[in-house]
Scaffold this motif. Structure first.
Motif, PDB file in Angstrom:
ATOM      1  N   LEU A   6       0.851  -1.189   0.000  1.00  0.00           N
ATOM      2  CA  LEU A   6       0.000   0.000   0.000  1.00  0.00           C
ATOM      3  C   LEU A   6       0.881   1.232   0.000  1.00  0.00           C
ATOM      4  N   LEU A   7       0.556   2.218  -0.830  1.00  0.00           N
ATOM      5  CA  LEU A   7       1.225   3.520  -0.806  1.00  0.00           C
ATOM      6  C   LEU A   7       0.317   4.497  -0.099  1.00  0.00           C
ATOM      7  N   LEU A   8       0.792   5.053   1.009  1.00  0.00           N
ATOM      8  CA  LEU A   8       0.006   5.974   1.828  1.00  0.00           C
ATOM      9  C   LEU A   8       0.587   7.376   1.697  1.00  0.00           C
ATOM     10  N   VAL A   9      -0.151   8.263   1.045  1.00  0.00           N
ATOM     11  CA  VAL A   9       0.290   9.649   0.837  1.00  0.00           C
ATOM     12  C   VAL A   9      -0.245  10.504   1.977  1.00  0.00           C
ATOM     13  N   LEU A  10       0.643  11.240   2.636  1.00  0.00           N
ATOM     14  CA  LEU A  10       0.272  12.053   3.788  1.00  0.00           C
ATOM     15  C   LEU A  10       0.657  13.512   3.575  1.00  0.00           C
ATOM     16  N   GLY A  11      -0.338  14.379   3.465  1.00  0.00           N
ATOM     17  CA  GLY A  11      -0.077  15.814   3.448  1.00  0.00           C
ATOM     18  C   GLY A  11       0.629  16.332   2.220  1.00  0.00           C
ATOM     19  N   SER A  12       0.287  15.820   1.057  1.00  0.00           N
ATOM     20  CA  SER A  12       0.886  16.322  -0.184  1.00  0.00           C
ATOM     21  C   SER A  12      -0.199  16.565  -1.217  1.00  0.00           C
ATOM     22  N   SER A  13      -0.129  17.715  -1.873  1.00  0.00           N
ATOM     23  CA  SER A  13      -1.069  18.008  -2.948  1.00  0.00           C
ATOM     24  C   SER A  13      -0.659  17.320  -4.243  1.00  0.00           C
ATOM     25  N   LEU A  14       0.557  16.752  -4.251  1.00  0.00           N
ATOM     26  CA  LEU A  14       1.088  16.030  -5.422  1.00  0.00           C
ATOM     27  C   LEU A  14       1.112  16.907  -6.677  1.00  0.00           C
ATOM     28  N   VAL A  20      -3.628   5.274  -1.082  1.00  0.00           N
ATOM     29  CA  VAL A  20      -4.529   5.981  -0.178  1.00  0.00           C
ATOM     30  C   VAL A  20      -3.932   7.356   0.070  1.00  0.00           C
ATOM     31  N   ILE A  21      -4.727   8.401  -0.087  1.00  0.00           N
ATOM     32  CA  ILE A  21      -4.255   9.772   0.090  1.00  0.00           C
ATOM     33  C   ILE A  21      -5.001  10.432   1.243  1.00  0.00           C
ATOM     34  N   VAL A  22      -4.244  10.933   2.219  1.00  0.00           N
ATOM     35  CA  VAL A  22      -4.815  11.699   3.329  1.00  0.00           C
ATOM     36  C   VAL A  22      -4.259  13.108   3.223  1.00  0.00           C
ATOM     37  N   ASN A  23      -5.121  14.064   2.948  1.00  0.00           N
ATOM     38  CA  ASN A  23      -4.679  15.437   2.728  1.00  0.00           C
ATOM     39  C   ASN A  23      -5.858  16.364   2.938  1.00  0.00           C
ATOM     40  N   GLN A  24      -5.587  17.584   3.352  1.00  0.00           N
ATOM     41  CA  GLN A  24      -6.653  18.573   3.455  1.00  0.00           C
ATOM     42  C   GLN A  24      -6.785  19.282   2.115  1.00  0.00           C
TER      43      GLN A  24
END
Length: 300
Positions: free
Chosen positions: A220-228, A248-252
Motif C-alpha cells: 500500500l502507498l500511503l500519501v500524507l499531506g501532499s497536494s502532489l 490511499v491519500i490523506v490530505n486537506q
C-alpha cells in the motif's frame, strides 16, 4: 475513488483497515509539518510567496541572486531549526516500529521524520540542515554555516513573517544588499549551497530508483499531506497505480493524485495519525511478529 468527509471515527476505521495489513510505504509532503510551525505551500496554512522559488540555474550563475537567497534563508533557517516533530511524525514512527510501515519517502527538507525516530527515511529533496560545496564537494552542517554567517553579518537581525517549507522568507531589497555571504572553508573559494534539490535541478537518479523499488515492493502507498502538484512526488503515485499497488491519500483538500487513489481522506493529520497509531501500534511493539522496518531494510 471516494473522498471521505464522514465522522472521524469512520475515517479512522477505514484507514486502519487498510494499514493493518502492513507493507505500507509512506509518501509525505509539507502538510505533515504544518503543525510543527512550517507552513504548507498550498494547504490550509499555505504561505503567500511574493517571489519565485530559487532555481538552480539562477543560484549558480547570479551572485546577487545567490546573496538574496542566503539572506532570506539565513533568517528562515532559524525557524526550521527550532521546529520539532509533531504528533503526526511521531505516529508514523510508531507505525514503523510496529512493522506496519516499511519505508518512508518524504518530499520535505526539514528532517522531522528522522527527528521523530523513523530510521532509513528517504529524503527525496535533501535536507536543509546540510550544506555542500559545489566546487570541491565538501559537506558540512547548516549549524556551522549559520555560526559563520552570523559572524560575517553582525546586527543582521531582521524581523520576518511567514517562513516557507524550504526555509525561505520574504525580505526587503535594502536588507539583502547589506548581507555578506561566505565560501567553503575547505577549498577557500567554493560556492556553498544547501543540500536540497532546487527547482530546475534533478533528484539524484539512485535516490529515485530506490524510491521506485520501495513502491514496487509495497502492499500500500500511503500519501500524507501532499497536494502532489509537483511530478517529483506524483511519479510514485503513478508508478503505484501502474503496478496495481493501492494508493490511499490523506490530505486537506484535493490533490493531483486523487484520480489514481483507491481512497482519499480529507482530514487533519495531527489528529488522525495518532488515533491510527493508538489503534494499530499501541506502544510501538511489533504487531503479529512482523519484523520492524529498520531490520527489514525496505526503509533503510
Amino acid at each position: 475513488m471516494v473522498r471521505q468527509h464522514g465522522r472521524v471515527t469512520e475515517t479512522i476505521d477505514e484507514l486502519a483497515g487498510l494499514v493493518a495489513g502492513g507493507g505500507v510505504v509512506v509518501l509525505s509532503g509539507a502538510g505533515l509539518s504544518t503543525e510543527s510551525g512550517i507552513p504548507d505551500y498550498r494547504g490550509p496554512s499555505g504561505a503567500v510567496r511574493r517571489h519565485s522559488p530559487m532555481t538552480y540555474q539562477t543560484f549558480t550563475r547570479d551572485a546577487d541572486a545567490r546573496r538574496r537567497y542566503w539572506a532570506r534563508s539565513h533568517l528562515g533557517w532559524r525557524v526550521i531549526a527550532r521546529a520539532a516533530p509533531n504528533e503526526g511524525h511521531r505516529a508514523v514512527a510508531r507505525l514503523q516500529r510496529a512493522g506496519l510501515v516499511e519505508g518512508i519517502i518524504t518530499q520535505n527538507v526539514d528532517g522531522l521524520h528522522t527527528a521523530a525516530g523513523s530510521p532509513g527515511v528517504v529524503e527525496l529533496h535533501g535536507r536543509l540542515d546540510e550544506v555542500v560545496c559545489l566546487d570541491c564537494g565538501n559537506r558540512g552542517s547548516r549549524e556551522e554555516l549559520d555560526r559563520r554567517l552570523r559572524e560575517a553579518n553582525p546586527g543582521f537581525d531582521v524581523r520576518v513573517g511567514a517562513v516557507n517549507p524550504d526555509g525561505d522568507v520574504d525580505l526587503a531589497d535594502a536588507e539583502v544588499t547589506r548581507f555578506r555571504t561566505v565560501d567553503c572553508t575547505l577549498c577557500g573559494t567554493g560556492m556553498l549551497k544547501p543540500d536540497v534539490v532546487f527547482f530546475g535541478e534533478t533528484v539524484p537518479a539512485p535516490r529515485v530508483a530506490r524510491c521506485f523499488d520501495m513502491v514496487g515492493r509495497a502492499r500500500l502507498l500511503l500519501v500524507l499531506g501532499s497536494s502532489l502538484t509537483v511530478m517529483s512526488g506524483r511519479r510514485f503515485v503513478l508508478r503505484a497505480a501502474k503496478l496495481g499497488v493501492p494508493v490511499v491519500i490523506v490530505n486537506q483538500g484535493p490533490t493531483r493524485g486523487d484520480g489514481y487513489a483507491a481512497v482519499t481522506l480529507d482530514a487533519p493529520l495531527g489528529g488522525l495519525l495518532p488515533a491510527l497509531a493508538d489503534r494499530l501500534a499501541g506502544d510501538g511493539a511489533a504487531v503479529g511478529g512482523a519484523v520492524p522496518a529498520g531490520a527489514a531494510g525496505v526503509g533503510g
